[in-house]
Structures are given as C-alpha cells and as structure tokens.
Design a protein around this motif. Structure first.
Motif, PDB file in Angstrom:
ATOM      1  N   ASN A  97     -18.715 -87.462 -35.338  1.00 45.51           N
ATOM      2  CA  ASN A  97     -19.298 -88.409 -34.376  1.00 45.51           C
ATOM      3  C   ASN A  97     -20.671 -88.887 -34.839  1.00 45.51           C
ATOM      4  O   ASN A  97     -21.010 -90.055 -34.697  1.00 45.51           O
ATOM      5  N   ALA A 121     -21.585 -78.743 -37.445  1.00 47.18           N
ATOM      6  CA  ALA A 121     -22.208 -78.858 -36.121  1.00 47.18           C
ATOM      7  C   ALA A 121     -21.318 -79.708 -35.218  1.00 47.18           C
ATOM      8  O   ALA A 121     -21.767 -80.688 -34.624  1.00 47.18           O
ATOM      9  N   ARG A 123     -19.387 -81.190 -32.184  1.00 45.25           N
ATOM     10  CA  ARG A 123     -19.950 -81.320 -30.847  1.00 45.25           C
ATOM     11  C   ARG A 123     -18.903 -81.433 -29.760  1.00 45.25           C
ATOM     12  O   ARG A 123     -17.889 -82.104 -29.928  1.00 45.25           O
ATOM     13  N   ARG A 128     -22.399 -78.961 -25.694  1.00 46.65           N
ATOM     14  CA  ARG A 128     -21.591 -77.804 -26.116  1.00 46.65           C
ATOM     15  C   ARG A 128     -21.123 -78.019 -27.558  1.00 46.65           C
ATOM     16  O   ARG A 128     -21.234 -79.104 -28.106  1.00 46.65           O
ATOM     17  N   TRP A 130     -18.180 -77.529 -30.853  1.00 41.88           N
ATOM     18  CA  TRP A 130     -16.739 -77.554 -31.135  1.00 41.88           C
ATOM     19  C   TRP A 130     -16.504 -76.761 -32.419  1.00 41.88           C
ATOM     20  O   TRP A 130     -17.028 -77.108 -33.476  1.00 41.88           O
ATOM     21  N   ASN A 182     -10.737 -85.262 -20.549  1.00 44.00           N
ATOM     22  CA  ASN A 182     -10.777 -85.322 -22.017  1.00 44.00           C
ATOM     23  C   ASN A 182     -10.151 -84.132 -22.734  1.00 44.00           C
ATOM     24  O   ASN A 182     -10.464 -83.899 -23.884  1.00 44.00           O
ATOM     25  N   ASP A 183      -9.292 -83.378 -22.052  1.00 42.75           N
ATOM     26  CA  ASP A 183      -8.658 -82.250 -22.727  1.00 42.75           C
ATOM     27  C   ASP A 183      -7.158 -82.484 -22.849  1.00 42.75           C
ATOM     28  O   ASP A 183      -6.549 -83.127 -22.002  1.00 42.75           O
ATOM     29  N   LEU A 194     -11.687 -84.297 -26.625  1.00 43.66           N
ATOM     30  CA  LEU A 194     -12.127 -85.658 -26.959  1.00 43.66           C
ATOM     31  C   LEU A 194     -13.583 -85.822 -26.564  1.00 43.66           C
ATOM     32  O   LEU A 194     -13.983 -85.373 -25.482  1.00 43.66           O
ATOM     33  N   LEU A 195     -14.346 -86.436 -27.428  1.00 45.68           N
ATOM     34  CA  LEU A 195     -15.759 -86.683 -27.120  1.00 45.68           C
ATOM     35  C   LEU A 195     -16.065 -88.137 -27.442  1.00 45.68           C
ATOM     36  O   LEU A 195     -16.231 -88.501 -28.602  1.00 45.68           O
ATOM     37  N   ASN A 215      -6.614 -78.813 -32.732  1.00 41.29           N
ATOM     38  CA  ASN A 215      -6.348 -77.540 -33.391  1.00 41.29           C
ATOM     39  C   ASN A 215      -4.910 -77.561 -33.906  1.00 41.29           C
ATOM     40  O   ASN A 215      -3.966 -77.493 -33.130  1.00 41.29           O
ATOM     41  N   MET A 218      -4.907 -73.590 -36.783  1.00 36.51           N
ATOM     42  CA  MET A 218      -5.918 -72.547 -36.539  1.00 36.51           C
ATOM     43  C   MET A 218      -5.185 -71.267 -36.102  1.00 36.51           C
ATOM     44  O   MET A 218      -4.262 -71.321 -35.294  1.00 36.51           O
ATOM     45  N   PHE A 223     -10.506 -68.305 -33.420  1.00 39.52           N
ATOM     46  CA  PHE A 223     -11.115 -68.721 -32.154  1.00 39.52           C
ATOM     47  C   PHE A 223     -12.160 -67.697 -31.728  1.00 39.52           C
ATOM     48  O   PHE A 223     -11.866 -66.498 -31.711  1.00 39.52           O
ATOM     49  N   ARG A 228     -14.757 -71.411 -23.152  1.00 37.10           N
ATOM     50  CA  ARG A 228     -14.758 -71.675 -21.709  1.00 37.10           C
ATOM     51  C   ARG A 228     -13.360 -71.591 -21.106  1.00 37.10           C
ATOM     52  O   ARG A 228     -13.175 -71.147 -20.003  1.00 37.10           O
TER      53      ARG A 228
HETATM   54  C1  BT5 Z   1     -14.642 -81.277 -25.929  1.00 29.90           C
HETATM   55  O1  BT5 Z   1     -15.811 -80.891 -25.337  1.00 29.90           O
HETATM   56  O2  BT5 Z   1     -13.542 -80.857 -25.703  1.00 29.90           O
HETATM   57  C2  BT5 Z   1     -14.843 -82.351 -26.996  1.00 29.90           C
HETATM   58  C3  BT5 Z   1     -14.547 -81.847 -28.369  1.00 29.90           C
HETATM   59  C4  BT5 Z   1     -14.585 -82.967 -29.383  1.00 29.90           C
HETATM   60  C5  BT5 Z   1     -14.511 -82.471 -30.779  1.00 29.90           C
HETATM   61  C6  BT5 Z   1     -14.403 -83.593 -31.771  1.00 29.90           C
HETATM   62  S1  BT5 Z   1     -14.084 -83.040 -33.376  1.00 29.90           S
HETATM   63  C7  BT5 Z   1     -14.387 -84.577 -34.031  1.00 29.90           C
HETATM   64  C8  BT5 Z   1     -15.574 -85.167 -33.274  1.00 29.90           C
HETATM   65  N1  BT5 Z   1     -16.830 -84.771 -33.881  1.00 29.90           N
HETATM   66  C9  BT5 Z   1     -17.538 -83.955 -33.093  1.00 29.90           C
HETATM   67  O3  BT5 Z   1     -18.643 -83.459 -33.386  1.00 29.90           O
HETATM   68  N2  BT5 Z   1     -16.877 -83.760 -31.940  1.00 29.90           N
HETATM   69  C10 BT5 Z   1     -15.634 -84.493 -31.891  1.00 29.90           C
HETATM   70  P1  BT5 Z   1     -15.890 -79.887 -24.106  1.00 29.90           P
HETATM   71  O4  BT5 Z   1     -14.917 -80.305 -23.025  1.00 29.90           O
HETATM   72  O5  BT5 Z   1     -17.322 -79.834 -23.769  1.00 29.90           O
HETATM   73  O6  BT5 Z   1     -15.387 -78.526 -24.683  1.00 29.90           O
HETATM   74  C11 BT5 Z   1     -16.219 -77.746 -25.503  1.00 29.90           C
HETATM   75  C12 BT5 Z   1     -15.895 -76.298 -25.193  1.00 29.90           C
HETATM   76  O7  BT5 Z   1     -14.578 -76.004 -25.679  1.00 29.90           O
HETATM   77  C13 BT5 Z   1     -16.824 -75.317 -25.899  1.00 29.90           C
HETATM   78  O8  BT5 Z   1     -17.938 -75.005 -25.134  1.00 29.90           O
HETATM   79  C14 BT5 Z   1     -15.929 -74.109 -26.147  1.00 29.90           C
HETATM   80  O9  BT5 Z   1     -15.901 -73.265 -25.014  1.00 29.90           O
HETATM   81  C15 BT5 Z   1     -14.543 -74.735 -26.281  1.00 29.90           C
HETATM   82  N3  BT5 Z   1     -14.171 -74.912 -27.697  1.00 29.90           N
HETATM   83  C16 BT5 Z   1     -14.969 -75.010 -28.775  1.00 29.90           C
HETATM   84  N4  BT5 Z   1     -14.260 -75.208 -29.900  1.00 29.90           N
HETATM   85  C17 BT5 Z   1     -12.960 -75.229 -29.530  1.00 29.90           C
HETATM   86  C18 BT5 Z   1     -11.759 -75.410 -30.233  1.00 29.90           C
HETATM   87  N5  BT5 Z   1     -11.717 -75.644 -31.559  1.00 29.90           N
HETATM   88  N6  BT5 Z   1     -10.610 -75.364 -29.518  1.00 29.90           N
HETATM   89  C19 BT5 Z   1     -10.612 -75.171 -28.184  1.00 29.90           C
HETATM   90  N7  BT5 Z   1     -11.727 -74.990 -27.463  1.00 29.90           N
HETATM   91  C20 BT5 Z   1     -12.899 -75.038 -28.124  1.00 29.90           C
END
Ligand code: BT5
Length: 328
Positions: A97, A121, A123, A128, A130, A182-183, A194-195, A215, A218, A223, A228
């Motif tokens: 991103n 890093a 995001r 939060r 990723w 977004n999940d 999704l972000l 994922n 993986m 993990f 969360r």
């Molecule tokens: C999201 O945020 O679900 C958005 C994730 C978006 C990731 C993509 S990867 C490509 C692009 N570049 C980036 O830097 N980001 C985007 P949220 O709903 O806030 O969920 C984040 C939470 O999910 C974290 O606090 C963890 O608890 C959990 N988490 C972290 N990594 C995970 C993973 N690989 N699979 C499942 N849950 C995860």
C-alpha cells in the motif's frame, strides 16, 4: 523484478518457444546485449529457482518456473486488462500500500498493481499490522482512478471483496463468506483482509488504493498466537497448496471484470454480488465503532455500502465503519 527488465525479457522469449530451445545468438540479437550478458542473467534466474537447461549446440530451454511473482510472468496471460497494465513486483517491501501510494502520487496509470513476496511492515486498519511472511501468500495493492465523487469511494472495498472471494473460490471447493466491511472468511476464519485507502478532494477521487492480503499457503505455525480473530489459509482448509502466480492472475482478472462492470453499470451489481456472499443478514451483531458499541440485527447494506442495523433505538441505523462481531 519490474516488468520489462532483461531477465523478464529473457523469460518472455522462453515462453514464446515453450517446446524448444532458444539459441544464445537469438537471445542476444533480440535483446541487443552480448551472449555473456545473457549467460549472466540465466545464472541469476537459476539462482531464483528457474530450471534452465543449457546445451552448447542448441541454446537454452526453460524446464520449470518457480512460484514467484515476476511481472512479465504475471502479465503473460493477463491479456489486455486495465488492472495490471503496469505491474511492479517486489521480493521484499515495507507495505505494498505504501509503495502503491508512492506510485500514485507520482502519477501512475489507473490499474497499476504492486505485489510483494514479503512485507516487512504489512498494514491492517487503524494502525494494526498484517503478518506477511515470504513465499506463501499474496500481498498486493491496486491503484484505481475512477471518475466518482469521494463519498462513493467506499464502494470499491466491496468490489475488491467480491473479486477476491471469487479468486479464492476458484482455488478449491470452498466458498468464502464476506464479513462486513473488509474481511473474507473460510469456515468462519479470516483468510483475507482488505485495506483500501483514499486520496480525494471534496468533489472527486484522485486515487484509491485497494490493498489485498490473502493467506494462501501459510501454515499453522506461521500465525501469531495473539490474532484478533481466528485466522486460516486456503492450504489449511483445503489441504492443497495454491500456485500463487495462478492465484494472482486470476485475482487481477476478476478485479478487472468487476471494475469494468462498475464503471459501466454502477455499484448495484457489485452490491448484489457482495450480499450473495454475506451470511450476516438476519444475524444479531455487535459493532465496535472505535470504542462505541452498537448492537442490533443486520437488515442489509445501504446503496453506499453502509451496514444497516435494526437496533433498540432505531429501525434503520447506518454504520459506516467498525468491527462486527456476530452474536447469533
Ligand atoms: C485487515 O485489517 O484485515 C487489512 C489487511 C490488509 C493487508 C494487505 S496485504 C497487501 C496490502 N499492503 C498492506 O500493507 N496491507 C494490505 P484489520 O481488519 O485491521 O485486521 C488486522 C488484524 O488481523 C491484526 O490486528 C491481526 O489481529 C490480524 N492479522 C494480522 N495478520 C493476519 C493474517 N495474515 N491473517 C489473518 N489475520 C491477520
């Protein structure tokens, strides 16, 4: 590896001769470099996992391609799509991103895609993280410049969810479900996030970045313990590893399909497809809106993607952002 660099061009010429050898002379003529330079690039490709046979009288033959994100490989079967007309692939980056935003600010084209093998890093929302280990998943960001007002930009989150759901469904027999906003879940566990980020003036969108993390391969030990929500991967649910290149191509094609549809026909078809994949309607939920909890029954989605709740206080409460937890 960027689209169009020397090793990418060599791979392209290999692909045009899938059943046979390509001579060093032809490669050096076509690419305008010495045969020694070709040899050096072939060695580099081998180090990255490409199996290339060299026979002195015949030239080179590509025997096997590793499952890496290489712009030219990805582009090969994409056809004439808007999404992916410019592709940038990183082995390592902070966040796709962040890189996509950088390109967008420099004026890159609508449909530019950034993909990484690993993010250092990665995001999530609201600061939060990723988890983004190398070699197993998909991490990508797409720059879009739709001619829409800023208030409609959240519609694109649903567009990316619909396309991602379809690309995951094509990996195996399992059909993912959507969790607002977004999940994407497989059997109730988060398989993709999704972000989406917006850069806009009041009247119009400058660009939107669709960040998509899926994922794929993986394993359970990759993990962290403190996620969360319960999480999973396609491999963990289906038992079959996914070819990431194939997945990425499919995802970009689905995104392209839905983006064209959206530009022509508006949000309605996207909304219908999203609702088809969402099993929340009729459920009792609690929504955490930055610390303020709302509780009610989901009655559907509004035309801009807001979640509609029937609560004790209102028959139609609109939720624009928050974390949903199902209670029934
Ligand atoms: C999201 O945020 O679900 C958005 C994730 C978006 C990731 C993509 S990867 C490509 C692009 N570049 C980036 O830097 N980001 C985007 P949220 O709903 O806030 O969920 C984040 C939470 O999910 C974290 O606090 C963890 O608890 C959990 N988490 C972290 N990594 C995970 C993973 N690989 N699979 C499942 N849950 C995860």
């Amino acid at each position: 590896m960027a689209r169009g660099d020397l090793s990418g061009k060599i791979l392209k010429l290999f692909r045009e001769q899938p059943a046979g050898f390509v001579s060093g002379a032809l490669l050096s003529r076509e690419l305008g470099v010495t045969r020694a330079a070709i040899w050096k690039q072939v060695e580099r490709l081998r180090q990255r996992g490409y199996q290339i046979e060299a026979v002195s009288s015949k030239g080179y033959q590509l025997l096997e391609t590793p499952d890496l994100f290489v712009a030219d490989e990805l582009a090969a079967d994409l056809g004439n799509t808007r999404i992916g007309r410019q592709l940038v692939c990183f082995e390592d980056t902070d966040s796709t991103n962040v890189q996509a935003r950088r390109l967008a600010e420099d004026g890159c084209a609508d449909g530019t895609v950034v993909i990484a093998d690993r993010q250092t890093a990665g995001r999530g929302r609201l600061g939060r993280g990723w988890v983004s280990p190398a070699g197993v998943n998909f991490y990508g960001s797409i720059v879009l410049r739709p001619p829409i007002p800023a208030v409609e930009a959240s519609q694109l989150t649903f567009l990316s969810a619909v396309a991602t759901r379809e690309a995951i469904a094509a990996c195996g027999a399992l059909l993912p479900t959507m969790k607002w906003p977004n999940d994407i879940l497989l059997l109730g566990r988060k398989v993709a996030g999704l972000l989406n980020e917006l850069d806009a003036e009041t009247e119009r969108v400058n660009f939107v970045i669709l960040g998509i993390g899926v994922n794929l391969n993986m394993t359970a030990d990759q993990f962290p313990a403190d996620l969360r929500y319960p999480a999973t991967s396609v491999l963990l649910e289906t038992g079959t590893p996914v070819l990431r290149l194939t997945f990425a191509r499919r995802l970009l094609q689905r995104l392209d399909h839905w983006y064209q549809h959206y530009l022509q026909d508006g949000f309605e078809p996207v909304l219908r497809a999203w609702e088809e994949g969402c099993d929340l309607v009729g459920s009792e939920v609690e929504v955490d809106c930055r610390g303020i909890l709302r509780r009610g029954t989901v009655t559907g989605l509004d035309s801009d993607g807001a979640l509609l709740l029937r609560t004790a206080a209102s028959p139609r409460e609109r939720i624009l952002a928050g974390d949903v937890r199902r209670l029934s």
